[in-house]
Design an enzyme around this catalytic site. Structure first.
Site, PDB file in Angstrom:
ATOM      1  CB  SER A  15       2.676  55.399 -77.613  1.00  0.00           C
ATOM      2  OG  SER A  15       2.331  56.717 -77.967  1.00  0.00           O
TER       3      SER A  15
ATOM      4  N   GLY B 143       0.895  55.009 -72.437  1.00  0.00           N
ATOM      5  CA  GLY B 143      -0.199  54.717 -71.522  1.00  0.00           C
ATOM      6  C   GLY B 143      -1.557  55.263 -71.959  1.00  0.00           C
TER       7      GLY B 143
ATOM      8  CD  GLU C  97       8.297  48.863 -72.767  1.00  0.00           C
ATOM      9  OE1 GLU C  97       7.437  48.638 -71.904  1.00  0.00           O
ATOM     10  OE2 GLU C  97       8.154  49.695 -73.674  1.00  0.00           O
TER      11      GLU C  97
ATOM     12  CD  GLU D 231       5.286  48.453 -75.234  1.00  0.00           C
ATOM     13  OE1 GLU D 231       4.488  48.470 -76.180  1.00  0.00           O
ATOM     14  OE2 GLU D 231       5.552  49.474 -74.595  1.00  0.00           O
TER      15      GLU D 231
ATOM     16  CG  ASP E  26       9.242  56.492 -72.776  1.00  0.00           C
ATOM     17  OD1 ASP E  26       9.684  55.349 -72.530  1.00  0.00           O
ATOM     18  OD2 ASP E  26       8.032  56.783 -72.712  1.00  0.00           O
ATOM     19  CB  THR E  27      12.757  53.891 -69.844  1.00  0.00           C
ATOM     20  OG1 THR E  27      13.135  52.914 -70.815  1.00  0.00           O
ATOM     21  CG2 THR E  27      11.272  53.759 -69.555  1.00  0.00           C
TER      22      THR E  27
ATOM     23  NE  ARG F 151       7.761  61.294 -70.996  1.00  0.00           N
ATOM     24  CZ  ARG F 151       7.749  60.323 -71.910  1.00  0.00           C
ATOM     25  NH1 ARG F 151       8.490  60.405 -72.983  1.00  0.00           N
ATOM     26  NH2 ARG F 151       7.008  59.256 -71.732  1.00  0.00           N
TER      27      ARG F 151
HETATM   28  N1  LIG Z   1       0.204  43.056 -68.144  1.00  0.00           N
HETATM   29  C1  LIG Z   1       0.689  44.018 -67.342  1.00  0.00           C
HETATM   30  N2  LIG Z   1       0.841  43.787 -66.008  1.00  0.00           N
HETATM   31  C2  LIG Z   1       1.306  44.752 -65.181  1.00  0.00           C
HETATM   32  N3  LIG Z   1       1.668  45.968 -65.606  1.00  0.00           N
HETATM   33  C3  LIG Z   1       1.554  46.263 -66.904  1.00  0.00           C
HETATM   34  C4  LIG Z   1       1.063  45.311 -67.848  1.00  0.00           C
HETATM   35  N4  LIG Z   1       1.055  45.869 -69.064  1.00  0.00           N
HETATM   36  C5  LIG Z   1       1.524  47.123 -68.897  1.00  0.00           C
HETATM   37  N5  LIG Z   1       1.836  47.378 -67.613  1.00  0.00           N
HETATM   38  C6  LIG Z   1       2.394  48.632 -67.072  1.00  0.00           C
HETATM   39  O1  LIG Z   1       2.083  49.707 -67.934  1.00  0.00           O
HETATM   40  C7  LIG Z   1       3.264  50.217 -68.559  1.00  0.00           C
HETATM   41  C8  LIG Z   1       2.960  50.644 -69.985  1.00  0.00           C
HETATM   42  O2  LIG Z   1       2.496  49.526 -70.724  1.00  0.00           O
HETATM   43  P1  LIG Z   1       3.092  49.191 -72.167  1.00  0.00           P
HETATM   44  O3  LIG Z   1       2.474  47.929 -72.628  1.00  0.00           O
HETATM   45  O4  LIG Z   1       4.565  49.229 -72.107  1.00  0.00           O
HETATM   46  O5  LIG Z   1       2.484  50.383 -73.031  1.00  0.00           O
HETATM   47  P2  LIG Z   1       3.166  51.627 -73.785  1.00  0.00           P
HETATM   48  O6  LIG Z   1       3.257  51.201 -75.209  1.00  0.00           O
HETATM   49  O7  LIG Z   1       2.197  52.735 -73.596  1.00  0.00           O
HETATM   50  O8  LIG Z   1       4.505  51.853 -73.165  1.00  0.00           O
HETATM   51  C9  LIG Z   1       4.274  49.110 -68.431  1.00  0.00           C
HETATM   52  O9  LIG Z   1       5.595  49.606 -68.498  1.00  0.00           O
HETATM   53  C10 LIG Z   1       3.914  48.533 -67.058  1.00  0.00           C
HETATM   54  O10 LIG Z   1       4.402  49.337 -66.016  1.00  0.00           O
HETATM   55 MG   LIG Z   2       6.046  50.453 -72.926  1.00  0.00          MG
END
Ligand SMILES: Nc1ncnc2c1ncn2[C@@H]1O[C@H](COP(=O)(O)OP(=O)(O)O)[C@@H](O)[C@H]1O
Ligand SMILES: [Mg+2]
Length: 398
Positions: free
Chosen positions: A154, A156, A268, A280, A287-288, A366
């Protein structure tokens, strides 16, 4: 739950989102036991009791549940041994929103396959890989640039963008080092050059309640290193696109919550032109969504609690343009940090600060969030960013 018993909640994961949820639960008279892997976690500081154990240890979850006899088990993190949640559910405990939802959203592959293959929601093209060689072969199909993420992670963690063949080894290693749990699998996704991305907070009530699904207006956000930096609402978006996102959010939350699953979901989406692309979802506050602590009368935490307890949500009232910006640590601090600059940050109209109270810091961790209202989203965002930049996380004098 009998009428005379105080609702008892076992919170699995005790970060900043859990802390705000516990505050709401305490305001409505619940008893809360907060659990996490380390002592002194944010939610523990405001709960009735706390337990320290590894959420991937099924026996530890069951032991703690036997000790505290919760009515509700509320997961706050993804990495939980979900077998224990299914066992608790069978024994009559209400798991939020359901053991199945926690199980499906714990790993990115399960929820992605369900969304794309079963429900046919539009997503980025994707593939899974369990070795560096498999990853290289998967990327031949997906193409560059692509995003590589551990299936369990999670904020990132372990996520990177590969732009050329020479990046593959590094991305693989980074993903394996950043993963939670024991499944050495990554998802590789087509990189979407979206115009903007949103979180659609979706509240699910039990089927017995009159209304089944409620939505919070879309929250716009900006991420760096795969981690949220700032969020705002309202997010300019056409009614047709909002409808499309709502339809998808309803479809997937209907599927994973089942008729009795209650709670809030952070769903999202990426928006590119007139296309809304599912990314996802998390079956819990997002968090947002911390911006809702200032943007509306019922925060995402208050909404989650009401859904959990089966309490009504007659309306959600917006206060106007609002934003949040994260307060990050810049260095390693191995004891409880101190915070400088709060006085300066609070000198601006419409600004509030939340310090999470984490017992240590490391770069990019954070540590707090600045919240702001304004006469426009632009002003609210500027105020929140400025306020966050005023606050510095430093080692406390001893
Ligand atoms: N396929 C993608 N293309 C472009 N940006 C992406 C993609 N996947 C993730 N991101 C960027 O990375 C962020 C975090 O990815 P996410 O899949 O939401 O993981 P986490 O579970 O860590 O939040 C996203 O909100 C987006 O900004
Ligand atoms: Mg996410």
């Amino acid at each position: 739950m009998t009428a005379t018993r105080q609702p008892t909640i076992l919170l699995l994961g005790s970060g900043e989102l859990g802390k705000e949820f516990v505050i709401c639960a305490k305001q409505l008279g619940c008893r809360v036991i907060a659990a996490d892997r380390y002592a002194g976690a944010p939610a523990m500081q405001v709960a009735d009791a706390f337990e320290v154990f590894d959420m991937l240890d099924a026996n530890a979850i069951k032991r703690v549940a036997r000790k505290h006899k919760p009515d509700f088990v509320v997961p706050e993190i993804e990495a939980i041994r979900t077998e224990a949640l299914f066992a608790l559910e069978r024994s009559g405990v209400t798991v939020i929103p359901s053991a199945r939802a926690a199980h499906l959203t714990m790993n990115r592959d399960a929820i992605r396959s369900l969304a794309a293959e079963q429900l046919k929601l539009p997503t980025a093209r994707y593939a899974y890989a369990s070795s560096q060689d498999e990853l290289a072969r998967a990327i031949e199909r997906i193409g560059f640039p692509c995003v590589i993420k551990p299936v369990m992670s999670s904020s990132g963690k372990g996520q990177s963008v590969a732009r050329k063949a020479a990046d593959i080894a590094k991305s693989w290693k980074y993903a394996i080092d950043g993963m939670r749990g024991d499944k050495q699998t990554v998802i590789v996704e087509e990189f979407i050059t979206f115009d903007y991305e949103i979180t659609l907070l979706t509240v699910k009530h039990r089927a017995s309640t009159r209304r089944r699904t409620q939505f919070v207006p879309p929250i716009g956000h900006r991420q760096e290193r795969g981690d949220y930096q700032e969020s705002w609402m309202p997010c300019p978006m056409s009614p047709a696109l909002i409808k499309s996102a709502q339809r998808m959010a309803k479809k997937i939350t209907d599927e994973i919550a089942g008729p009795e699953g209650a709670g809030i979901f952070g769903v999202e989406f990426f928006v590119k032109g007139n296309r809304v692309i599912f990314s996802e979802l998390s079956p819990r506050p997002h968090d947002t969504g911390m911006v809702t602590m200032i943007s509306q009368d019922l925060s995402e935490f208050a909404l989650h609690l009401r859904a959990v307890l089966g309490l009504p949500i007659p309306a959600i009232t917006m206060r106007g343009p609002s934003a949040s910006a994260v307060i990050l640590a810049t260095k390693d601090i191995n004891s409880e940090p101190a915070y400088l600059g709060i006085e300066k940050a609070l000198a601006t109209t419409g600004v509030e600060i939340r310090i999470f109270g984490k017992p240590s810091a490391r770069p990019y961790r954070r540590m707090g969030v600045a919240l702001a209202t304004g006469s426009s989203v632009k002003q609210a965002r500027q105020r929140a960013r400025d306020a966050a930049a005023q606050v510095r996380v430093v080692a406390a004098a001893r």
